[in-house]
Motif scaffolding. Structure first.
Motif, PDB file in Angstrom:
ATOM      1  N   LEU A  20       0.822  -1.217   0.000  1.00  0.00           N
ATOM      2  CA  LEU A  20       0.000   0.000   0.000  1.00  0.00           C
ATOM      3  C   LEU A  20       0.855   1.266   0.000  1.00  0.00           C
ATOM      4  N   GLY A  21       2.036   1.194   0.631  1.00  0.00           N
ATOM      5  CA  GLY A  21       2.889   2.380   0.721  1.00  0.00           C
ATOM      6  C   GLY A  21       4.023   2.402  -0.273  1.00  0.00           C
ATOM      7  N   ASP A  22       3.950   1.543  -1.302  1.00  0.00           N
ATOM      8  CA  ASP A  22       5.009   1.488  -2.315  1.00  0.00           C
ATOM      9  C   ASP A  22       5.212   2.847  -2.970  1.00  0.00           C
ATOM     10  N   THR A  23       6.461   3.225  -3.155  1.00  0.00           N
ATOM     11  CA  THR A  23       6.794   4.553  -3.684  1.00  0.00           C
ATOM     12  C   THR A  23       6.189   4.803  -5.051  1.00  0.00           C
ATOM     13  N   ASN A  24       6.250   3.783  -5.918  1.00  0.00           N
ATOM     14  CA  ASN A  24       5.794   3.967  -7.298  1.00  0.00           C
ATOM     15  C   ASN A  24       4.318   3.634  -7.513  1.00  0.00           C
ATOM     16  N   ASN A  25       3.829   2.581  -6.854  1.00  0.00           N
ATOM     17  CA  ASN A  25       2.483   2.091  -7.153  1.00  0.00           C
ATOM     18  C   ASN A  25       1.501   2.167  -5.997  1.00  0.00           C
ATOM     19  N   GLY A  26       1.961   2.588  -4.821  1.00  0.00           N
ATOM     20  CA  GLY A  26       1.071   2.618  -3.671  1.00  0.00           C
ATOM     21  C   GLY A  26       0.286   3.918  -3.570  1.00  0.00           C
ATOM     22  N   LYS A  50       6.649   6.034   3.960  1.00  0.00           N
ATOM     23  CA  LYS A  50       5.206   5.774   3.892  1.00  0.00           C
ATOM     24  C   LYS A  50       4.821   4.429   4.473  1.00  0.00           C
ATOM     25  N   TRP A  51       5.461   3.359   4.028  1.00  0.00           N
ATOM     26  CA  TRP A  51       5.029   2.039   4.464  1.00  0.00           C
ATOM     27  C   TRP A  51       5.287   1.833   5.950  1.00  0.00           C
TER      28      TRP A  51
END
Length: 290
Positions: A20-26, A50-51
């Motif tokens: 959910l907190g992925d830099t590119n896709n979250g 984020k994550w």
């Protein structure tokens, strides 16, 4: 009242937060703040990543509650389908990744965004073994290469429906590539193969005899049936309640393989129909002229 659901393993929760907190896709940092506040989960803001920030908030909440109900409610809130009508592919990708993790907890996010209890996968090797078995059997059947790519462990951790569902989506994508159309499902099939227009976009044969036209219409009906069963986004029941076993998957994927082979050979209908609508004119020689 919703039944109490035991704590999610912290290792699984960490992976969920990384997805959910992925830099590119979250989701963004702003969205994390917004969704946590709207689900009444305190954000301790112990980390800027984020994550990690998300993990801190969810793990503390789970510890306080001694259950995962509010954590699952948060995930459900984030993945509410109505939020993502303009990025459906993102929704499906994130849901697939999360389901891979949740399957080890005996949980699944459905296409409608709900969370249900399902069969628990105990090991990654179990999913890998399932994928390898399916792939080997399909190779023995000389299945189309475009179908084999969907025999992945992450698609089979719950049951075989995910592999079939994704393979079905590849049919629509191939039709769009060959025609330049942008529709989906039955609308795409009707536009690509029907005789409503003088000439369809794609043809399986020369379309000159009734038998050839019947083949085209039958193929079109087959595609509509496949899409109606597995791609109807308003009918959630198949995904939620229909358990597809290995034999079902093999039979359905074999049908999808046949469809791919037919599509590979399909050409622009205008190439087949040109001689019908623009027949070559006979040449006449003038007397005395060689």
């Amino acid at each position: 009242m919703m039944a109490i659901i035991k704590n999610i393993d912290l290792g699984s929760l960490e992976t969920i937060c990384k997805i959910l907190g992925d830099t590119n896709n979250g989701i963004s940092g702003t969205e994390i703040s917004k969704y946590l506040a709207e689900t009444s989960i305190k954000d301790p803001q112990l980390n800027s990543t984020k994550w990690k920030r998300l993990y801190d908030a969810l793990s503390i909440k789970q510890s306080e509650d001694s259950c995962s109900n509010n954590i699952l409610a948060f995930i459900k809130y984030v993945l509410r389908p109505s939020r993502h009508i303009h990025r459906k592919q993102w929704f499906e990708n994130i849901r697939t990744e999360l389901n891979y993790v949740l399957s080890f907890e005996g949980l699944e996010i459905t296409e409608s965004g709900d969370i249900k209890i399902t069969d628990k996968v105990k090991t990654f090797s179990e999913a890998e073994e399932r994928a390898q078995t399916l792939r080997k059997t399909l190779l023995d059947r000389k299945i189309h290469s475009d179908v084999l790519i969907f025999c992945k462990a992450e698609l089979l951790v719950d049951n075989y429906f995910h592999a079939v569902f994704e393979a079905t989506k590849s049919i629509a994508e191939k039709i769009r590539i060959k025609t330049g159309l942008t529709n989906d499902g039955s609308d795409l099939v009707m536009q690509a193969f029907s005789f409503k227009e003088k000439v369809p976009y794609l043809a399986l044969n020369s379309l000159q005899t009734e038998s050839e036209k019947s083949e085209q219409k039958g193929f079109s009906n087959l595609l509509i049936g496949i899409f109606g069963t597995f791609r109807n986004t308003t009918a959630h029941a198949p995904k939620i309640t229909w358990k597809i076993d290995e034999q079902d998957a093999l039979d359905i994927l074999s049908t999808i393989s046949l469809i791919h082979r037919k599509l590979d050979k399909a050409v622009e209908a205008k190439k087949y129909m040109k001689e019908i609508y623009n027949p070559p004119q006979p040449s006449f020689k003038k007397e005395g002229v060689s």
